[in-house]
Design an enzyme around this catalytic site. Sequence first.
Site, PDB file in Angstrom:
ATOM      1  N   ARG A 130       4.924  90.710 -31.525  1.00  0.00           N
ATOM      2  CA  ARG A 130       6.158  90.085 -31.949  1.00  0.00           C
ATOM      3  C   ARG A 130       7.036  91.005 -32.787  1.00  0.00           C
ATOM      4  O   ARG A 130       7.966  90.566 -33.412  1.00  0.00           O
ATOM      5  CB  ARG A 130       5.849  88.829 -32.757  1.00  0.00           C
ATOM      6  CG  ARG A 130       4.975  87.865 -32.007  1.00  0.00           C
ATOM      7  CD  ARG A 130       5.001  86.496 -32.631  1.00  0.00           C
ATOM      8  NE  ARG A 130       4.115  86.379 -33.754  1.00  0.00           N
ATOM      9  CZ  ARG A 130       2.873  85.987 -33.659  1.00  0.00           C
ATOM     10  NH1 ARG A 130       2.366  85.686 -32.502  1.00  0.00           N
ATOM     11  NH2 ARG A 130       2.131  85.888 -34.723  1.00  0.00           N
TER      12      ARG A 130
ATOM     13  N   HIS B 147      -2.560  92.825 -23.199  1.00  0.00           N
ATOM     14  CA  HIS B 147      -1.407  91.986 -22.888  1.00  0.00           C
ATOM     15  C   HIS B 147      -0.183  92.574 -23.571  1.00  0.00           C
ATOM     16  O   HIS B 147      -0.234  92.931 -24.732  1.00  0.00           O
ATOM     17  CB  HIS B 147      -1.654  90.559 -23.384  1.00  0.00           C
ATOM     18  CG  HIS B 147      -0.708  89.556 -22.785  1.00  0.00           C
ATOM     19  ND1 HIS B 147       0.653  89.585 -23.013  1.00  0.00           N
ATOM     20  CD2 HIS B 147      -0.927  88.514 -21.959  1.00  0.00           C
ATOM     21  CE1 HIS B 147       1.221  88.593 -22.351  1.00  0.00           C
ATOM     22  NE2 HIS B 147       0.292  87.927 -21.703  1.00  0.00           N
TER      23      HIS B 147
ATOM     24  N   TYR C  23       5.580  90.126 -26.243  1.00  0.00           N
ATOM     25  CA  TYR C  23       6.431  89.033 -25.782  1.00  0.00           C
ATOM     26  C   TYR C  23       7.898  89.425 -25.855  1.00  0.00           C
ATOM     27  O   TYR C  23       8.755  88.770 -25.310  1.00  0.00           O
ATOM     28  CB  TYR C  23       6.255  87.800 -26.674  1.00  0.00           C
ATOM     29  CG  TYR C  23       4.862  87.259 -26.625  1.00  0.00           C
ATOM     30  CD1 TYR C  23       4.125  87.308 -25.463  1.00  0.00           C
ATOM     31  CD2 TYR C  23       4.291  86.682 -27.751  1.00  0.00           C
ATOM     32  CE1 TYR C  23       2.852  86.794 -25.416  1.00  0.00           C
ATOM     33  CE2 TYR C  23       3.019  86.163 -27.707  1.00  0.00           C
ATOM     34  CZ  TYR C  23       2.300  86.222 -26.546  1.00  0.00           C
ATOM     35  OH  TYR C  23       1.037  85.714 -26.502  1.00  0.00           O
TER      36      TYR C  23
ATOM     37  N   HIS D 153       4.505  90.361 -18.757  1.00  0.00           N
ATOM     38  CA  HIS D 153       5.324  89.349 -18.104  1.00  0.00           C
ATOM     39  C   HIS D 153       6.495  90.035 -17.395  1.00  0.00           C
ATOM     40  O   HIS D 153       7.121  90.921 -17.963  1.00  0.00           O
ATOM     41  CB  HIS D 153       5.862  88.364 -19.140  1.00  0.00           C
ATOM     42  CG  HIS D 153       4.786  87.503 -19.742  1.00  0.00           C
ATOM     43  ND1 HIS D 153       5.042  86.535 -20.683  1.00  0.00           N
ATOM     44  CD2 HIS D 153       3.449  87.471 -19.524  1.00  0.00           C
ATOM     45  CE1 HIS D 153       3.910  85.937 -21.010  1.00  0.00           C
ATOM     46  NE2 HIS D 153       2.932  86.491 -20.334  1.00  0.00           N
TER      47      HIS D 153
ATOM     48  N   GLU E 215       2.230  89.522 -14.430  1.00  0.00           N
ATOM     49  CA  GLU E 215       1.608  88.194 -14.467  1.00  0.00           C
ATOM     50  C   GLU E 215       2.450  87.141 -13.751  1.00  0.00           C
ATOM     51  O   GLU E 215       3.671  87.141 -13.851  1.00  0.00           O
ATOM     52  CB  GLU E 215       1.429  87.806 -15.950  1.00  0.00           C
ATOM     53  CG  GLU E 215       0.827  86.441 -16.167  1.00  0.00           C
ATOM     54  CD  GLU E 215       0.453  86.210 -17.632  1.00  0.00           C
ATOM     55  OE1 GLU E 215       0.576  87.144 -18.459  1.00  0.00           O
ATOM     56  OE2 GLU E 215       0.041  85.082 -17.950  1.00  0.00           O
TER      57      GLU E 215
ATOM     58  N   ASP F 224      -2.077  83.823 -13.241  1.00  0.00           N
ATOM     59  CA  ASP F 224      -2.375  82.925 -14.356  1.00  0.00           C
ATOM     60  C   ASP F 224      -2.447  81.539 -13.726  1.00  0.00           C
ATOM     61  O   ASP F 224      -1.451  81.046 -13.185  1.00  0.00           O
ATOM     62  CB  ASP F 224      -1.273  82.995 -15.423  1.00  0.00           C
ATOM     63  CG  ASP F 224      -1.612  82.154 -16.647  1.00  0.00           C
ATOM     64  OD1 ASP F 224      -1.890  80.943 -16.471  1.00  0.00           O
ATOM     65  OD2 ASP F 224      -1.592  82.682 -17.781  1.00  0.00           O
TER      66      ASP F 224
ATOM     67  N   HIS G 135       0.079  78.968 -15.126  1.00  0.00           N
ATOM     68  CA  HIS G 135       1.457  79.277 -14.747  1.00  0.00           C
ATOM     69  C   HIS G 135       1.748  78.967 -13.277  1.00  0.00           C
ATOM     70  O   HIS G 135       2.746  78.331 -12.958  1.00  0.00           O
ATOM     71  CB  HIS G 135       1.761  80.764 -14.998  1.00  0.00           C
ATOM     72  CG  HIS G 135       1.646  81.166 -16.444  1.00  0.00           C
ATOM     73  ND1 HIS G 135       1.768  82.471 -16.859  1.00  0.00           N
ATOM     74  CD2 HIS G 135       1.411  80.443 -17.574  1.00  0.00           C
ATOM     75  CE1 HIS G 135       1.623  82.536 -18.169  1.00  0.00           C
ATOM     76  NE2 HIS G 135       1.400  81.318 -18.638  1.00  0.00           N
TER      77      HIS G 135
ATOM     78  N   HIS H 280      -5.774  85.146 -15.356  1.00  0.00           N
ATOM     79  CA  HIS H 280      -5.769  84.472 -16.649  1.00  0.00           C
ATOM     80  C   HIS H 280      -6.225  83.061 -16.312  1.00  0.00           C
ATOM     81  O   HIS H 280      -5.599  82.391 -15.485  1.00  0.00           O
ATOM     82  CB  HIS H 280      -4.361  84.428 -17.250  1.00  0.00           C
ATOM     83  CG  HIS H 280      -3.956  85.703 -17.907  1.00  0.00           C
ATOM     84  ND1 HIS H 280      -2.698  85.907 -18.423  1.00  0.00           N
ATOM     85  CD2 HIS H 280      -4.658  86.840 -18.148  1.00  0.00           C
ATOM     86  CE1 HIS H 280      -2.634  87.125 -18.954  1.00  0.00           C
ATOM     87  NE2 HIS H 280      -3.804  87.716 -18.787  1.00  0.00           N
TER      88      HIS H 280
ATOM     89  N   ASP I  11       4.826  75.921 -19.545  1.00  0.00           N
ATOM     90  CA  ASP I  11       3.736  76.821 -19.868  1.00  0.00           C
ATOM     91  C   ASP I  11       2.920  76.256 -21.028  1.00  0.00           C
ATOM     92  O   ASP I  11       3.144  76.600 -22.174  1.00  0.00           O
ATOM     93  CB  ASP I  11       4.358  78.175 -20.252  1.00  0.00           C
ATOM     94  CG  ASP I  11       3.311  79.246 -20.459  1.00  0.00           C
ATOM     95  OD1 ASP I  11       2.121  78.970 -20.240  1.00  0.00           O
ATOM     96  OD2 ASP I  11       3.686  80.354 -20.847  1.00  0.00           O
TER      97      ASP I  11
ATOM     98  N   HIS J 169      -0.909  75.725 -22.030  1.00  0.00           N
ATOM     99  CA  HIS J 169      -2.322  75.950 -21.696  1.00  0.00           C
ATOM    100  C   HIS J 169      -3.238  74.850 -22.227  1.00  0.00           C
ATOM    101  O   HIS J 169      -3.065  74.386 -23.342  1.00  0.00           O
ATOM    102  CB  HIS J 169      -2.798  77.281 -22.286  1.00  0.00           C
ATOM    103  CG  HIS J 169      -2.048  78.465 -21.770  1.00  0.00           C
ATOM    104  ND1 HIS J 169      -2.427  79.758 -22.017  1.00  0.00           N
ATOM    105  CD2 HIS J 169      -0.931  78.556 -20.999  1.00  0.00           C
ATOM    106  CE1 HIS J 169      -1.587  80.595 -21.437  1.00  0.00           C
ATOM    107  NE2 HIS J 169      -0.651  79.889 -20.828  1.00  0.00           N
TER     108      HIS J 169
ATOM    109  N   GLU K  83      -7.063  82.088 -22.068  1.00  0.00           N
ATOM    110  CA  GLU K  83      -6.016  82.071 -23.093  1.00  0.00           C
ATOM    111  C   GLU K  83      -5.883  80.615 -23.536  1.00  0.00           C
ATOM    112  O   GLU K  83      -4.792  80.110 -23.762  1.00  0.00           O
ATOM    113  CB  GLU K  83      -4.682  82.547 -22.516  1.00  0.00           C
ATOM    114  CG  GLU K  83      -4.718  83.961 -21.978  1.00  0.00           C
ATOM    115  CD  GLU K  83      -3.426  84.360 -21.293  1.00  0.00           C
ATOM    116  OE1 GLU K  83      -3.029  85.512 -21.436  1.00  0.00           O
ATOM    117  OE2 GLU K  83      -2.811  83.493 -20.635  1.00  0.00           O
TER     118      GLU K  83
HETATM  119 ZN   LIG Z   1      -1.405  84.384 -19.074  1.00  0.00          ZN
HETATM  120 ZN   LIG Z   2       1.155  80.851 -20.633  1.00  0.00          ZN
END
Ligand SMILES: [Zn+2]
Ligand SMILES: [Zn+2]
Length: 519
Positions: free
Chosen positions: A173, A208, A211, A248, A283, A319, A322, A356, A369, A371, A401
């Site tokens: 981040r 990963h 973001y 991503h 992903e 994923d 997703h 994922h 999204d 999880h 995740e």
């Molecule tokens: Zn993922």
């Molecule tokens: Zn996600």
Amino acid sequence: MCVSHNDEEPQATEPKGHKRNLSQGTDASPVRRSKRQRSSTNLKELSSKESDSEADQHLKSPEGKPKQTKKTQAASATKKAAPKKKTVCQESAEVKAESDAEPEAPKPKPARKRVTKTKESKETEAMPLAARTKGLKMFVGAHVSAAKGVFNSIHNSEQIGGNAFALFLKSQRKWDNPALSDEHRDEFRKLCTEKGYDAAARRHVLPHGSYLVNLAQNDEAKAKQAYTSFLDDLRRCEALGIKLYNFHPGSTNQTPLPEALGRLAKSLTKAITETSTVIPVLETMCGHGNTIGGQLSEFKDLLALIPKEHHDRIGICIDTCHSFAAGYDLVTPKGFKAFLDEFDELIGIRFLKALHLNDSKAPFGSKRDLHANIGTGFLGLRAFHNVMNEPRFEGLPMVLETPIDKVEGMDEDEGSESETGAKKKGKKAKRPAGASAATVQDPGIWAKEIKLLESLIGMDPEGEEFKALEAKLSEEGRETREKQQQQYDKKVETDKKKEAKAKGPGKGQKSLMDMMKAK
Ligand SMILES: [Zn+2]
Ligand SMILES: [Zn+2]
């Protein structure tokens, strides 16, 4: 898990949760926010759970750790290079790996909430939650914390019995991050080999990406910033000997998709030519808003824009949450097969490098999204039975995740606190007394999910064992699913009305008139 210490630096903190694209601004808010909090909580918990001390492992070493029986010995034997401090965690980790004698119980002790935080208790807490299962063709693990140094991710993965793992190479981040130190790099490489995560050319380690990075960024300055960060991550992978790097695809930022794909392809191609071994892995996404990667055809279009000579340096990560939210049925064996066939046809199964594994709190096709823990969401255990018995997934890293909050609700704030070093202490202080009640992040949940998933291999989906497991987990998530279903139904309803309004000229006008009148 020796890991966790969030306390300190922004180094790679966070684990789990959900990853969404910040660059896109769209809905991010509620969902994302909560997720984040969770993640932080995560760390927090880990940290509190496990070590406090362990912090700068490289520097201090509180030697004298009592306890540790044989493990210590084994551990210390291997361990020399790294200063004792990590002993606590590390040892336990090693033990796990090395001594099968351990209790091995798959059951993760749910948060052994610390009652006393003495060194002894800490050590106890650092004991492995589950041993790694050996000899499987499926490599299941979780996105663990790498706080206090990337090498800690290895301990954390060991701790939960993971045979594959994900981590953040730096804060996901923040744009500015300290460089990877030689010391951390060497420790990571050493541990990877020692703990057997080196098999398959270290393809079971799946970092990963940040973001913040959107390689499809249309703003020039931002694109440059994103590219720099991306390339830096790829270089970290190469320094660490890691072969795969998940990220991503990004956001169109409301520009036409083909243009966005063009920018993404260009950046990606450039990054590949500026590195030599790491494979960037895109992903699959839930298709929300301007997010790229919801439809498999988008990957096909992207690949078409990248010179063929680079194709062996590109991968795709499915994923489950997703893709299900994006509208792919992964639940029924037939739907699952159709999904993979489409993947193969449009993209080519050889591009599939990782998965994922997340269940979905939001309904099929919701493009959300969210999880959920394995078996409790709309995917349900059946989907994961499909996954765990799919020959084409053999050898690929499968990373959880899923949420690991021990008690629902609250504690989120506490979680965020954990990210700042200072707070940590205070936190710990309050945690002690069996404050076990509050929400805590419990990596034991992953330990349990890993064993659950592994147990599905070869299990008869029509048999009693499977049916019982499926029903139990489904019941656990029933309330959440019902709530999410209602929300979704409401949204669909609202969207329909909006659409009707927009369409019907008469109606639209009318309402406009009404509004004017009202004024
Ligand atoms: Zn993922
Ligand atoms: Zn996600």
